[in-house]
Scaffold this motif. Structure first.
Motif, mmCIF file in Angstrom:
data_model
loop_
_atom_site.group_PDB
_atom_site.id
_atom_site.type_symbol
_atom_site.label_atom_id
_atom_site.label_comp_id
_atom_site.label_asym_id
_atom_site.label_seq_id
_atom_site.Cartn_x
_atom_site.Cartn_y
_atom_site.Cartn_z
ATOM 1 N N PRO A 283 55.538 37.564 78.480
ATOM 2 C CA PRO A 283 55.413 38.440 77.299
ATOM 3 C C PRO A 283 54.471 37.881 76.238
ATOM 4 O O PRO A 283 53.712 38.627 75.621
ATOM 5 C CB PRO A 283 56.858 38.525 76.780
ATOM 6 N N LYS A 284 54.506 36.569 76.054
ATOM 7 C CA LYS A 284 53.621 35.950 75.077
ATOM 8 C C LYS A 284 52.168 36.131 75.474
ATOM 9 O O LYS A 284 51.312 36.447 74.648
ATOM 10 C CB LYS A 284 53.966 34.465 74.936
ATOM 11 N N HIS A 285 51.875 35.920 76.765
ATOM 12 C CA HIS A 285 50.514 36.101 77.249
ATOM 13 C C HIS A 285 50.090 37.558 77.107
ATOM 14 O O HIS A 285 48.933 37.847 76.790
ATOM 15 C CB HIS A 285 50.413 35.672 78.712
ATOM 16 N N PHE A 286 51.001 38.474 77.353
ATOM 17 C CA PHE A 286 50.694 39.892 77.237
ATOM 18 C C PHE A 286 50.332 40.251 75.793
ATOM 19 O O PHE A 286 49.377 40.990 75.544
ATOM 20 C CB PHE A 286 51.895 40.721 77.696
ATOM 21 N N VAL A 287 51.075 39.694 74.853
ATOM 22 C CA VAL A 287 50.791 39.944 73.440
ATOM 23 C C VAL A 287 49.417 39.390 73.061
ATOM 24 O O VAL A 287 48.650 40.024 72.324
ATOM 25 C CB VAL A 287 51.888 39.325 72.553
ATOM 26 N N LEU A 288 49.091 38.210 73.584
ATOM 27 C CA LEU A 288 47.783 37.619 73.292
ATOM 28 C C LEU A 288 46.654 38.461 73.865
ATOM 29 O O LEU A 288 45.596 38.610 73.238
ATOM 30 C CB LEU A 288 47.727 36.196 73.851
ATOM 31 N N GLU A 289 46.857 39.008 75.053
ATOM 32 C CA GLU A 289 45.836 39.845 75.663
ATOM 33 C C GLU A 289 45.626 41.122 74.850
ATOM 34 O O GLU A 289 44.482 41.549 74.629
ATOM 35 C CB GLU A 289 46.225 40.189 77.098
ATOM 36 N N ILE A 290 46.740 41.730 74.412
ATOM 37 C CA ILE A 290 46.627 42.936 73.590
ATOM 38 C C ILE A 290 45.910 42.629 72.281
ATOM 39 O O ILE A 290 45.046 43.383 71.818
ATOM 40 C CB ILE A 290 48.023 43.527 73.305
ATOM 41 N N ALA A 291 46.233 41.477 71.666
ATOM 42 C CA ALA A 291 45.584 41.080 70.426
ATOM 43 C C ALA A 291 44.083 40.866 70.632
ATOM 44 O O ALA A 291 43.263 41.238 69.784
ATOM 45 C CB ALA A 291 46.236 39.818 69.875
ATOM 46 N N ALA A 292 43.732 40.255 71.772
ATOM 47 C CA ALA A 292 42.321 40.022 72.066
ATOM 48 C C ALA A 292 41.569 41.339 72.244
ATOM 49 O O ALA A 292 40.435 41.497 71.772
ATOM 50 C CB ALA A 292 42.176 39.160 73.316
ATOM 51 N N ILE A 293 42.216 42.308 72.916
ATOM 52 C CA ILE A 293 41.587 43.616 73.125
ATOM 53 C C ILE A 293 41.385 44.334 71.795
ATOM 54 O O ILE A 293 40.326 44.909 71.531
ATOM 55 C CB ILE A 293 42.434 44.472 74.083
ATOM 56 N N LEU A 294 42.399 44.300 70.940
ATOM 57 C CA LEU A 294 42.291 44.950 69.629
ATOM 58 C C LEU A 294 41.208 44.304 68.785
ATOM 59 O O LEU A 294 40.448 44.985 68.086
ATOM 60 C CB LEU A 294 43.642 44.893 68.911
ATOM 61 N N LEU A 295 41.144 42.968 68.848
ATOM 62 C CA LEU A 295 40.108 42.259 68.097
ATOM 63 C C LEU A 295 38.720 42.624 68.606
ATOM 64 O O LEU A 295 37.782 42.802 67.812
ATOM 65 C CB LEU A 295 40.340 40.754 68.200
ATOM 66 N N ALA A 296 38.581 42.748 69.931
ATOM 67 C CA ALA A 296 37.298 43.136 70.502
ATOM 68 C C ALA A 296 36.899 44.542 70.056
ATOM 69 O O ALA A 296 35.724 44.800 69.745
ATOM 70 C CB ALA A 296 37.360 43.062 72.025
ATOM 71 N N LEU A 297 37.872 45.440 69.987
ATOM 72 C CA LEU A 297 37.589 46.805 69.542
ATOM 73 C C LEU A 297 37.137 46.831 68.089
ATOM 74 O O LEU A 297 36.257 47.612 67.716
ATOM 75 C CB LEU A 297 38.830 47.688 69.724
ATOM 76 N N VAL A 298 37.736 45.969 67.278
ATOM 77 C CA VAL A 298 37.345 45.902 65.872
ATOM 78 C C VAL A 298 35.889 45.455 65.742
ATOM 79 O O VAL A 298 35.110 46.021 64.968
ATOM 80 C CB VAL A 298 38.277 44.936 65.097
ATOM 81 N N PHE A 299 35.505 44.441 66.531
ATOM 82 C CA PHE A 299 34.140 43.939 66.450
ATOM 83 C C PHE A 299 33.133 44.900 67.078
ATOM 84 O O PHE A 299 31.960 44.913 66.693
ATOM 85 C CB PHE A 299 34.040 42.571 67.132
ATOM 86 N N LEU A 300 33.570 45.702 68.061
ATOM 87 C CA LEU A 300 32.666 46.634 68.722
ATOM 88 C C LEU A 300 32.560 47.972 68.001
ATOM 89 O O LEU A 300 31.648 48.754 68.290
ATOM 90 C CB LEU A 300 33.130 46.877 70.166
ATOM 91 N N SER A 301 33.472 48.242 67.084
ATOM 92 C CA SER A 301 33.451 49.533 66.390
ATOM 93 C C SER A 301 32.148 49.787 65.632
ATOM 94 O O SER A 301 31.667 50.935 65.624
ATOM 95 C CB SER A 301 34.658 49.633 65.447
ATOM 96 N N PRO A 302 31.525 48.790 64.981
ATOM 97 C CA PRO A 302 30.231 49.078 64.332
ATOM 98 C C PRO A 302 29.159 49.538 65.314
ATOM 99 O O PRO A 302 28.330 50.387 64.963
ATOM 100 C CB PRO A 302 29.861 47.739 63.674
ATOM 101 N N PHE A 303 29.168 48.966 66.531
ATOM 102 C CA PHE A 303 28.186 49.394 67.524
ATOM 103 C C PHE A 303 28.402 50.860 67.910
ATOM 104 O O PHE A 303 27.440 51.612 68.092
ATOM 105 C CB PHE A 303 28.269 48.505 68.768
#
Length: 278
Positions: free
Chosen positions: A8-28
């Motif tokens: 579960p901890k790894h799953f939460v980290l993966e979701i956080a990484a995906i959300l962070l990537a979406l935040v950085f890609l949103s300007p593009f």
């Protein structure tokens, strides 16, 4: 050992990484989607997908800013500046490392200290000095300025990496009859390839995307207008052509983005090598 409780901890980290990537890609996404919209559609809803794709925005920008000329100006300024930065900073760092003295240590300290000086505090003096030396509006003037501002970080990176080069190789070359220039360019310089690529990438990204220094040094010389300066043509006092400006932005960042993606792995490799070796 049962590792199921860690999933579960790894799953939460993966979701956080995906959300962070979406935040950085949103300007593009915003830039790309709005570059093919009409101005009215952008003002109504900038976050939506285009209802109608206006590909002619790119054709209009091509003619409006004379894209081939602006691209050539950015390319020539960037290439010349980076070549001079690599050559002068590598030789300076080599001299500082291999010829330790109080003077060389002072020069190195002076260069490193220059990295913490805000550019805004030098703007007025830069305009005055470039005017006195007749560098304003000239290609060699903007290249000289980029050389001066790019040297400190580049010397710092080369300084750390040169310490890792075995001194025995240079001694062997001298025994074989090589002069100091031959030792540097035939023995040392090829071994600096990882940090050279890093210096090239960092300075290319900075110079290509820079807006303020070309405005100050190039001034009104339209024959040397770079892409970042040319794109500002679509922003007036009373009107802002966001549809054309964003299309121009996409055209300006695409070459440097491809360049960065093709060589990005060298950045971490070169910086890490320069910071831990020696």
């Amino acid at each position: 050992m049962d590792t199921s409780r860690y999933r579960p901890k790894h799953f939460v980290l993966e979701i956080a990484a995906i959300l962070l990537a979406l935040v950085f890609l949103s300007p593009f996404y915003l830039v790309l989607s709005n570059s093919v919209k009409s101005l009215k559609e952008i003002l109504l809803d900038a976050a939506s997908f285009p209802a109608v794709y206006h590909w002619d925005n790119y054709a209009k920008v091509w003619d409006a800013i004379d894209f081939p000329q602006a691209f050539w100006n950015s390319l020539s300024i960037t290439v010349l500046s980076v070549i001079f930065i690599v050559m002068f900073s590598s030789m300076a760092a080599y001299q500082i490392v291999r010829k330790p003295s109080r003077f060389n240590s002072f020069v190195f300290l002076l260069l490193v200290s220059a990295m913490i000086i805000p550019f805004q505090s030098l703007m007025l003096q830069l305009v005055r000095v470039t005017s006195i030396l007749e560098l304003r509006g000239e290609l060699y003037g903007i290249v000289a300025c980029y050389l001066g501002f790019g040297m400190p970080l580049s010397v710092f990176l080369f300084h750390g990496f040169i310490k890792s080069v075995p001194y025995e190789l240079e001694e062997a070359a001298r025994v074989d009859g090589s002069n100091p220039y031959g030792v540097f360019f035939r023995i040392v310089f090829p071994l600096l390839l990882p940090i050279i690529v890093t210096v090239i990438i960092l300075n290319t990204l900075w110079i290509w995307n820079d807006y303020l220094l070309p405005v100050l040094v190039i001034g009104g010389n339209k024959d040397l207008t770079t892409l970042p300066v040319a794109v500002t043509k679509f922003f007036g006092q009373y009107t802002k052509k966001w549809d054309l400006a964003l299309a121009g932005l996409v055209m300006a960042i695409t070459p440097i983005l491809l360049f960065f993606l093709s060589l990005q792995r060298y950045i971490v490799e070169g910086v890490t090598a320069g910071s831990v070796k020696g």
